[in-house]
Design an enzyme around this catalytic site. Structure first.
Site, mmCIF file in Angstrom:
data_model
loop_
_atom_site.group_PDB
_atom_site.id
_atom_site.type_symbol
_atom_site.label_atom_id
_atom_site.label_comp_id
_atom_site.label_asym_id
_atom_site.label_seq_id
_atom_site.Cartn_x
_atom_site.Cartn_y
_atom_site.Cartn_z
ATOM 1 N N GLU A 85 0.821 -1.213 0.000
ATOM 2 C CA GLU A 85 0.000 0.000 0.000
ATOM 3 C C GLU A 85 0.853 1.260 0.000
ATOM 4 O O GLU A 85 0.465 2.281 -0.588
ATOM 5 C CB GLU A 85 -0.955 -0.006 1.197
ATOM 6 C CG GLU A 85 -1.887 -1.218 1.263
ATOM 7 C CD GLU A 85 -2.689 -1.436 0.000
ATOM 8 O OE1 GLU A 85 -2.895 -0.475 -0.772
ATOM 9 O OE2 GLU A 85 -3.128 -2.580 -0.228
ATOM 10 N N HIS B 263 1.592 2.163 -3.482
ATOM 11 C CA HIS B 263 0.507 2.950 -4.088
ATOM 12 C C HIS B 263 0.623 4.417 -3.669
ATOM 13 O O HIS B 263 0.409 5.322 -4.483
ATOM 14 C CB HIS B 263 -0.854 2.402 -3.668
ATOM 15 C CG HIS B 263 -1.164 1.048 -4.230
ATOM 16 N ND1 HIS B 263 -0.807 0.672 -5.507
ATOM 17 C CD2 HIS B 263 -1.811 -0.017 -3.687
ATOM 18 C CE1 HIS B 263 -1.227 -0.566 -5.724
ATOM 19 N NE2 HIS B 263 -1.833 -1.001 -4.640
#
Length: 258
Positions: free
Chosen positions: A139, A142
């Protein structure tokens, strides 16, 4: 919102079983919610009562998740490199502000919310430190793409690209692929690319109301460019190969790491 769910290979590597759920997919609606369905605490209208949170053992899960996250930030080379790279691009990561342990629906293990610049770790599905570190690194990548390249997660091509990069960096290890029958010593590169495509495809279809054909077409369109973009690691960081530590050591020449 980018979301990630545990794949069969991830489960096999970690030997952790995620409890089944009846809420595996969001309801199909005319209006996209871009994956926020899986994170009820992101929506104040859907936020559960104190009684519902207590019944779900949220306090226990949150404490364990927070402990895992702190260990990852302190000692995991993949996570430390991602944090350092984000800071070098002007996006510092503060635990209390940018990382949130929350309950999630279905088998989702984590997500990145660009609206609040927060990484979500699914406290009810992430049950040990190893899994937590991989979810957190995934994550944070991202977040890195959002910070570095201004990725628009509502744009399917942008979403496909960042999911390809995350799958390429942190998933689809050779050992897991051989164990599952997806690869052999004779077709490593081709099978790895197929694994990355499949992982990205799963992530896209998890959060967007598109057909499999539409998602596959978009993944193929952006695949080569995104697959070959390995910043900030410069290599694929498969589990237990020491690559993440080598990447972290080398990254000190490029990023402001402690």
């Amino acid at each position: 919102m980018a979301a990630s769910a545990k794949s069969a290979n991830d489960a096999k590597e970690s030997q952790t079983v995620i409890e089944p759920s009846d809420n595996k997919n969001p309801p199909l609606t005319k209006e996209e919610d871009f994956g926020y369905y899986f994170y009820p605490d992101r929506d104040k209208k859907k936020k559960r009562s104190l009684f519902e949170r207590a019944l779900g053992r949220d306090n226990v899960h949150n404490f364990k998740c927070t402990t895992h996250v702190k260990k990852c930030l302190a000692s995991n080379p993949k996570v430390k490199l991602m944090v350092g790279a984000l800071e070098s691009y002007g996006c510092p990561v503060e635990f209390s502000r940018h990382i949130s342990c929350e309950p999630c629906l279905g088998t989702v293990s984590g997500g990145f919310d660009p609206k609040s610049m927060q990484v979500v770790v699914c406290q009810n599905n992430v049950r040990n430190t190893d899994i937590c570190c991989n979810v957190l690194a995934h994550e944070l990548l991202h977040a890195f793409d959002f910070c570095r390249a201004k990725v628009n997660f509502e744009n399917l091509r942008h979403l496909a690209c960042t999911e390809i990069r995350a799958a390429n960096m942190f998933h689809c290890s050779l050992g897991a692929a051989i164990n599952s029958g997806e690869a052999s010593v004779f077709n490593i590169k081709e099978r790895h690319q197929l694994c990355v495509k499949n992982k990205a495809l799963q992530s896209i279809m998890l959060v967007r109301n598109v057909t499999k054909l539409e998602a596959m077409t978009i993944v193929d369109e952006v695949f080569d460019r995104c697959y070959n973009d390995t910043e900030p690691f410069g290599r694929r960081c498969f589990k237990n190969l020491g690559r993440a530590q080598r990447a972290l050591d080398e990254a000190r020449n490029y990023y402001d790491l402690d």
